[in-house]
Design an enzyme around this catalytic site. Structure first.
Site, PDB file in Angstrom:
ATOM      1  CG  ASP A 257      -0.394  -0.230   2.472  1.00  0.00           C
ATOM      2  OD1 ASP A 257       0.543   0.524   2.797  1.00  0.00           O
ATOM      3  OD2 ASP A 257      -0.832  -1.143   3.205  1.00  0.00           O
TER       4      ASP A 257
ATOM      5  CE  LYS B   9      -6.283  -0.561   5.111  1.00  0.00           C
ATOM      6  NZ  LYS B   9      -6.550  -1.382   6.280  1.00  0.00           N
TER       7      LYS B   9
ATOM      8  CG  ASP C 161       6.372  -2.998  13.852  1.00  0.00           C
ATOM      9  OD1 ASP C 161       7.493  -3.521  13.989  1.00  0.00           O
ATOM     10  OD2 ASP C 161       5.313  -3.556  14.204  1.00  0.00           O
TER      11      ASP C 161
ATOM     12  CG  MET D 164      -3.306   7.203  11.488  1.00  0.00           C
ATOM     13  SD  MET D 164      -4.229   5.683  11.742  1.00  0.00           S
ATOM     14  CE  MET D 164      -3.447   5.075  13.219  1.00  0.00           C
TER      15      MET D 164
HETATM   16  N1  SAH Z   1       2.441   0.951  10.827  1.00  0.00           N
HETATM   17  C1  SAH Z   1       2.808   2.338  10.627  1.00  0.00           C
HETATM   18  C2  SAH Z   1       1.707   3.276  11.000  1.00  0.00           C
HETATM   19  C3  SAH Z   1       0.461   3.134  10.166  1.00  0.00           C
HETATM   20  S1  SAH Z   1      -0.783   4.294  10.574  1.00  0.00           S
HETATM   21  C4  SAH Z   1       4.098   2.639  11.379  1.00  0.00           C
HETATM   22  O1  SAH Z   1       4.533   1.870  12.241  1.00  0.00           O
HETATM   23  O2  SAH Z   1       4.713   3.668  11.057  1.00  0.00           O
HETATM   24  C5  SAH Z   1      -0.448   5.576   9.428  1.00  0.00           C
HETATM   25  C6  SAH Z   1       0.187   6.743  10.110  1.00  0.00           C
HETATM   26  O3  SAH Z   1       1.580   6.524  10.295  1.00  0.00           O
HETATM   27  C7  SAH Z   1       0.106   8.029   9.340  1.00  0.00           C
HETATM   28  O4  SAH Z   1      -1.155   8.651   9.467  1.00  0.00           O
HETATM   29  C8  SAH Z   1       1.203   8.821   9.994  1.00  0.00           C
HETATM   30  O5  SAH Z   1       0.781   9.313  11.256  1.00  0.00           O
HETATM   31  C9  SAH Z   1       2.255   7.753  10.229  1.00  0.00           C
HETATM   32  N2  SAH Z   1       3.261   7.689   9.157  1.00  0.00           N
HETATM   33  C10 SAH Z   1       3.531   6.615   8.387  1.00  0.00           C
HETATM   34  N3  SAH Z   1       4.533   6.884   7.532  1.00  0.00           N
HETATM   35  C11 SAH Z   1       4.915   8.151   7.772  1.00  0.00           C
HETATM   36  C12 SAH Z   1       5.904   9.022   7.220  1.00  0.00           C
HETATM   37  N4  SAH Z   1       6.721   8.622   6.250  1.00  0.00           N
HETATM   38  N5  SAH Z   1       6.002  10.282   7.718  1.00  0.00           N
HETATM   39  C13 SAH Z   1       5.198  10.697   8.710  1.00  0.00           C
HETATM   40  N6  SAH Z   1       4.246   9.927   9.258  1.00  0.00           N
HETATM   41  C14 SAH Z   1       4.109   8.662   8.808  1.00  0.00           C
END
Ligand code: SAH
Length: 361
Positions: free
Chosen positions: A154, A176, A209, A291
């Site tokens: 994704d 999504k 993660d 988020m």
């Molecule tokens: N599993 C992911 C989080 C998924 S929820 C993790 O561990 O990072 C999605 C949220 O992750 C986004 O809304 C944002 O808050 C954050 N996020 C993911 N990638 C990002 C990035 N490159 N820069 C800033 N925020 C990020």
């Protein structure tokens, strides 16, 4: 298999590059070209959700139609990336006829008959891909991508890694996108299970993660219910990586004894929310909000209402580790307004607490 990733054959920074194809075969080339500073235009009859998202976030022009000769005007490089031999050949020929340099991505994949079906049960590998830049994917994660028959990905995943997939691997885009294209979690679970039941090695490639707001737990349960073996490869979560990339030491010992990571998806007052915002306002640890772009006004108002100091440093970092990485520094009182004014869009992480004001020198 060559180990290097797709490198454009010329310095594309500031130059117009035309990517011919808007499907999953175009994902890695677009990501690599953006990282190299190219001005990217995508033309293709079908545009996958993640290509559309990359375009919206990176000022990529997209034309959802077939290639026209005029598309090559002013273009320095053509990258045929339709994932379909005839279309790629047409793009190559058009480039040749117009005297424009063209290069196929390293993974010019044409899986004609879909993925092979094998006897026996396959497996699912949940790969945490880090915040989006290839350098933050683990070696184990990259190895899994290279071995996979099917990669279910994704928009937050490290898309440049897809170039290292086997030429016959099938890539499924299940983006999504907030308020945009949507593949339900149930459907994603079913895709993982169906492919693994056909004997395939399936990589679920995610951002960060898989177990930090990644729904990896649900995917594991769906696979377990179907008797499919699952391997979990942890990833670098944006919860820690995004602040670090913005220069924030989350637990600098002069300031705090810990950090709390929360989802801002359900804001204060939301019926589905379970976070005790009053307790967080008093906790005296660094607060990391994922988020939370849309809900930041409500969250900061609630923290202020419960006595968190208005001048507490706060910082939002968007697109951490990606070419568009952008940081807004403010205070608890104005981080929501400032982030909005600066046009911050997801994905972004907000850090609230003394460490958010950190400067190394
Ligand atoms: N599993 C992911 C989080 C998924 S929820 C993790 O561990 O990072 C999605 C949220 O992750 C986004 O809304 C944002 O808050 C954050 N996020 C993911 N990638 C990002 C990035 N490159 N820069 C800033 N925020 C990020």
């Amino acid at each position: 298999m060559p180990s290097t990733s797709f490198a454009p054959p010329l310095d594309v920074a500031g130059h117009r590059v035309l990517v011919c194809g808007g499907g999953t075969a175009a994902l890695a080339p677009i990501r690599v070209l953006l990282a190299a500073g190219a001005e990217v235009t995508v033309v293709g009859p079908e545009i996958s959700p993640t290509v559309a998202d990359l375009a919206a976030r990176n000022r990529v022009r997209v034309h959802a139609r077939s290639l026209l000769p005029g598309d090559l005007d002013g273009v320095a490089l053509v990258v045929p990336a339709a994932g379909e031999a005839v279309a790629d050949e047409q793009a190559l020929q058009l480039a040749r006829a117009r005297g424009v340099l063209a290069t196929l991505p390293r993974r010019a994949a044409y899986p004609a008959a879909g993925p092979e079906t094998r006897s026996g049960t396959g497996e699912v590998i949940l790969v945490g891909g880090g915040p989006g830049d290839l350098s933050l994917l683990t070696l184990g994660g990259l190895d899994a991508v290279r071995r996979a028959d099917v990669i279910v990905t994704d928009r937050l995943a490290p898309l440049a890694a897809l170039e290292q997939a086997r030429p016959d691997a099938v890539i499924v885009d299940v983006a999504k996108i907030p308020r945009g294209a949507y593949t339900s979690q149930q459907r994603i679970n079913a895709i993982l299970v169906e492919h693994a039941q056909s004997g395939r090695t399936v990589v679920r490639l995610k951002g960060g993660d898989s177990f930090v707001f990644g729904r990896g737990g649900e995917e594991w349960q769906a696979c377990a219910a179907a008797g499919i073996p699952v391997t979990v490869l942890p990833g670098v979560s944006s919860a820690t990586a995004a602040p670090a990339l913005a220069g924030i030491p989350l637990t600098h010992r002069n300031h705090t004894q810990g950090f709390t990571v929360v989802s801002g998806h359900a804001p204060p007052g939301d019926a589905g929310g379970t976070v005790d915002w009053a307790a967080l306002a008093r906790a005296n640890t660094t607060l990391v909000i994922l988020m939370g772009v849309a809900t930041l006004p409500a969250i900061t108002a609630e923290l202020l209402r419960h006595g968190m100091l208005a001048d507490t440093p706060a910082l939002t970092v968007a697109d951490a580790g990606l070419p568009g990485q952008f940081t807004v520094r403010a205070t608890l009182a104005d981080i929501a307004v400032r982030s909005h004014a600066e046009g911050i869009k997801p994905p972004a992480v907000t850090v609230i607490g003394a460490v958010a004001g950190f400067r190394p020198g």
